[in-house]
Design a protein around this motif. Sequence first.
Motif, PDB file in Angstrom:
ATOM      1  N   PRO A  21       0.830  -1.206   0.000  1.00 10.79           N
ATOM      2  CA  PRO A  21       0.000   0.000   0.000  1.00 10.79           C
ATOM      3  C   PRO A  21       0.867   1.261   0.000  1.00 10.79           C
ATOM      4  O   PRO A  21       2.029   1.233   0.425  1.00 10.79           O
ATOM      5  CB  PRO A  21      -0.778  -0.096   1.315  1.00 10.79           C
ATOM      6  CG  PRO A  21      -0.588  -1.480   1.814  1.00 10.79           C
ATOM      7  CD  PRO A  21       0.671  -1.992   1.220  1.00 10.79           C
ATOM      8  N   LYS A  22       0.302   2.350  -0.451  1.00  7.15           N
ATOM      9  CA  LYS A  22       1.018   3.627  -0.466  1.00  7.15           C
ATOM     10  C   LYS A  22       1.476   3.999   0.934  1.00  7.15           C
ATOM     11  O   LYS A  22       0.770   3.770   1.910  1.00  7.15           O
ATOM     12  CB  LYS A  22       0.111   4.745  -0.987  1.00  7.15           C
ATOM     13  CG  LYS A  22       0.166   4.932  -2.454  1.00  7.15           C
ATOM     14  CD  LYS A  22      -0.576   6.193  -2.859  1.00  7.15           C
ATOM     15  CE  LYS A  22      -0.356   6.385  -4.340  1.00  7.15           C
ATOM     16  NZ  LYS A  22      -1.261   7.305  -4.941  1.00  7.15           N
ATOM     17  N   GLY A  23       2.664   4.589   0.992  1.00  3.68           N
ATOM     18  CA  GLY A  23       3.175   5.082   2.259  1.00  3.68           C
ATOM     19  C   GLY A  23       4.089   4.116   2.983  1.00  3.68           C
ATOM     20  O   GLY A  23       4.643   4.451   4.028  1.00  3.68           O
ATOM     21  N   TYR A  24       4.244   2.897   2.451  1.00  2.00           N
ATOM     22  CA  TYR A  24       5.102   1.897   3.076  1.00  2.00           C
ATOM     23  C   TYR A  24       6.234   1.530   2.123  1.00  2.00           C
ATOM     24  O   TYR A  24       6.057   1.531   0.908  1.00  2.00           O
ATOM     25  CB  TYR A  24       4.313   0.622   3.396  1.00  2.00           C
ATOM     26  CG  TYR A  24       3.208   0.827   4.395  1.00  2.00           C
ATOM     27  CD1 TYR A  24       3.457   0.789   5.760  1.00  2.00           C
ATOM     28  CD2 TYR A  24       1.904   1.066   3.969  1.00  2.00           C
ATOM     29  CE1 TYR A  24       2.439   0.989   6.673  1.00  2.00           C
ATOM     30  CE2 TYR A  24       0.881   1.261   4.881  1.00  2.00           C
ATOM     31  CZ  TYR A  24       1.156   1.228   6.237  1.00  2.00           C
ATOM     32  OH  TYR A  24       0.151   1.426   7.143  1.00  2.00           O
ATOM     33  N   SER A  25       7.384   1.172   2.680  1.00  5.55           N
ATOM     34  CA  SER A  25       8.456   0.642   1.843  1.00  5.55           C
ATOM     35  C   SER A  25       7.982  -0.707   1.282  1.00  5.55           C
ATOM     36  O   SER A  25       7.061  -1.316   1.834  1.00  5.55           O
ATOM     37  CB  SER A  25       9.743   0.506   2.650  1.00  5.55           C
ATOM     38  OG  SER A  25       9.563  -0.411   3.695  1.00  5.55           O
ATOM     39  N   PRO A  26       8.584  -1.174   0.195  1.00  5.14           N
ATOM     40  CA  PRO A  26       8.053  -2.365  -0.488  1.00  5.14           C
ATOM     41  C   PRO A  26       7.881  -3.606   0.389  1.00  5.14           C
ATOM     42  O   PRO A  26       6.802  -4.214   0.394  1.00  5.14           O
ATOM     43  CB  PRO A  26       9.059  -2.608  -1.611  1.00  5.14           C
ATOM     44  CG  PRO A  26       9.618  -1.247  -1.896  1.00  5.14           C
ATOM     45  CD  PRO A  26       9.685  -0.562  -0.559  1.00  5.14           C
ATOM     46  N   GLN A  27       8.899  -4.019   1.120  1.00  6.75           N
ATOM     47  CA  GLN A  27       8.794  -5.236   1.923  1.00  6.75           C
ATOM     48  C   GLN A  27       7.825  -5.065   3.091  1.00  6.75           C
ATOM     49  O   GLN A  27       7.019  -5.949   3.377  1.00  6.75           O
ATOM     50  CB  GLN A  27      10.171  -5.663   2.439  1.00  6.75           C
ATOM     51  CG  GLN A  27      11.085  -6.185   1.357  1.00  6.75           C
ATOM     52  CD  GLN A  27      10.548  -7.448   0.707  1.00  6.75           C
ATOM     53  OE1 GLN A  27      10.105  -8.370   1.380  1.00  6.75           O
ATOM     54  NE2 GLN A  27      10.579  -7.486  -0.614  1.00  6.75           N
ATOM     55  N   ILE A  28       7.900  -3.932   3.758  1.00 10.25           N
ATOM     56  CA  ILE A  28       6.969  -3.671   4.856  1.00 10.25           C
ATOM     57  C   ILE A  28       5.546  -3.599   4.307  1.00 10.25           C
ATOM     58  O   ILE A  28       4.614  -4.154   4.891  1.00 10.25           O
ATOM     59  CB  ILE A  28       7.339  -2.384   5.622  1.00 10.25           C
ATOM     60  CG1 ILE A  28       8.643  -2.615   6.400  1.00 10.25           C
ATOM     61  CG2 ILE A  28       6.216  -1.955   6.559  1.00 10.25           C
ATOM     62  CD1 ILE A  28       9.188  -1.375   7.088  1.00 10.25           C
ATOM     63  N   GLY A  29       5.380  -2.960   3.172  1.00 10.05           N
ATOM     64  CA  GLY A  29       4.057  -2.863   2.558  1.00 10.05           C
ATOM     65  C   GLY A  29       3.477  -4.216   2.202  1.00 10.05           C
ATOM     66  O   GLY A  29       2.274  -4.449   2.364  1.00 10.05           O
ATOM     67  N   ASN A  30       4.315  -5.121   1.724  1.00  8.17           N
ATOM     68  CA  ASN A  30       3.834  -6.473   1.435  1.00  8.17           C
ATOM     69  C   ASN A  30       3.344  -7.145   2.707  1.00  8.17           C
ATOM     70  O   ASN A  30       2.308  -7.815   2.703  1.00  8.17           O
ATOM     71  CB  ASN A  30       4.931  -7.308   0.780  1.00  8.17           C
ATOM     72  CG  ASN A  30       5.197  -6.890  -0.658  1.00  8.17           C
ATOM     73  OD1 ASN A  30       4.377  -6.243  -1.292  1.00  8.17           O
ATOM     74  ND2 ASN A  30       6.365  -7.249  -1.160  1.00  8.17           N
ATOM     75  N   MET A  31       4.090  -6.963   3.802  1.00  6.67           N
ATOM     76  CA  MET A  31       3.652  -7.537   5.077  1.00  6.67           C
ATOM     77  C   MET A  31       2.348  -6.887   5.534  1.00  6.67           C
ATOM     78  O   MET A  31       1.444  -7.573   6.019  1.00  6.67           O
ATOM     79  CB  MET A  31       4.741  -7.356   6.142  1.00  6.67           C
ATOM     80  CG  MET A  31       4.396  -7.967   7.484  1.00  6.67           C
ATOM     81  SD  MET A  31       4.160  -9.768   7.450  1.00  6.67           S
ATOM     82  CE  MET A  31       5.805 -10.315   7.017  1.00  6.67           C
ATOM     83  N   VAL A  32       2.230  -5.578   5.363  1.00 12.90           N
ATOM     84  CA  VAL A  32       0.999  -4.870   5.724  1.00 12.90           C
ATOM     85  C   VAL A  32      -0.186  -5.451   4.944  1.00 12.90           C
ATOM     86  O   VAL A  32      -1.258  -5.678   5.513  1.00 12.90           O
ATOM     87  CB  VAL A  32       1.144  -3.351   5.490  1.00 12.90           C
ATOM     88  CG1 VAL A  32      -0.205  -2.646   5.499  1.00 12.90           C
ATOM     89  CG2 VAL A  32       2.075  -2.744   6.541  1.00 12.90           C
ATOM     90  N   ALA A  33       0.009  -5.714   3.664  1.00 11.22           N
ATOM     91  CA  ALA A  33      -1.066  -6.282   2.843  1.00 11.22           C
ATOM     92  C   ALA A  33      -1.481  -7.660   3.363  1.00 11.22           C
ATOM     93  O   ALA A  33      -2.670  -7.978   3.441  1.00 11.22           O
ATOM     94  CB  ALA A  33      -0.630  -6.365   1.383  1.00 11.22           C
ATOM     95  N   MET A  34      -0.506  -8.474   3.746  1.00 11.78           N
ATOM     96  CA  MET A  34      -0.814  -9.814   4.252  1.00 11.78           C
ATOM     97  C   MET A  34      -1.483  -9.749   5.625  1.00 11.78           C
ATOM     98  O   MET A  34      -2.441 -10.492   5.888  1.00 11.78           O
ATOM     99  CB  MET A  34       0.452 -10.665   4.291  1.00 11.78           C
ATOM    100  CG  MET A  34       0.962 -10.998   2.893  1.00 11.78           C
ATOM    101  SD  MET A  34       2.404 -12.093   2.894  1.00 11.78           S
ATOM    102  CE  MET A  34       3.724 -10.914   3.162  1.00 11.78           C
ATOM    103  N   LEU A  35      -0.996  -8.877   6.486  1.00 10.99           N
ATOM    104  CA  LEU A  35      -1.628  -8.694   7.793  1.00 10.99           C
ATOM    105  C   LEU A  35      -3.078  -8.236   7.638  1.00 10.99           C
ATOM    106  O   LEU A  35      -3.968  -8.700   8.347  1.00 10.99           O
ATOM    107  CB  LEU A  35      -0.848  -7.680   8.635  1.00 10.99           C
ATOM    108  CG  LEU A  35       0.479  -8.154   9.234  1.00 10.99           C
ATOM    109  CD1 LEU A  35       1.280  -6.962   9.742  1.00 10.99           C
ATOM    110  CD2 LEU A  35       0.237  -9.166  10.344  1.00 10.99           C
TER     111      LEU A  35
END
Length: 180
Positions: A21-35
């Motif tokens: 999602p916007k506003g997150y670095s790529p790897q952290i954003g991927n984890m955010v999407a999964m969470l």
Amino acid sequence: SIVLLLLFNSSTFGQYTIESPKGYSPQIGNMVAMLADLKERVSNSVSDLTLTETDFLLDADANRIGAMILHLAATEKYYQVLTFENRGMNETEKEKWDVAQNLGAKARSELKGKPIKYYLNIWKKVRKETLRLLKTKDDKWFAAKVPSSSMNNHWAWYHVMEHQANHMGQIRLIIKRSKK
């Protein structure tokens, strides 16, 4: 000639994707999407439960669904403190979260009598803080080791995610049994 007609539903070609999602670095954003996906699936599984279903005990050693939702929030809170503040929970935090964190007999005794929305709202507040904190970090931090631990921040948040997936299975089993 033979005409072959293949019908596919919309999920056949993988419309489900993991995207940062916007506003997150790529790897952290991927984890955010999964969470987010797991939280949504768990929440959708329980959102319409009655108080009786929320407090149902499968057996004398089981945990109630409401207690497990609070356990997910407590685990997430623990990893917030560990990864963002590099410490364990203080006495005030332990007082608030220990029963839910540890579950068991004390949780069976204390964590009951509240509607499912009560537990979901607590988890929602914890998640909101997780998302706020993750936005302040980058993938370099994600790959860094958690001080005084053998894990890195990425693994810590992976563990939060897989912990939620494990409890989602338990919760769905209990829901099925509570309806019998």
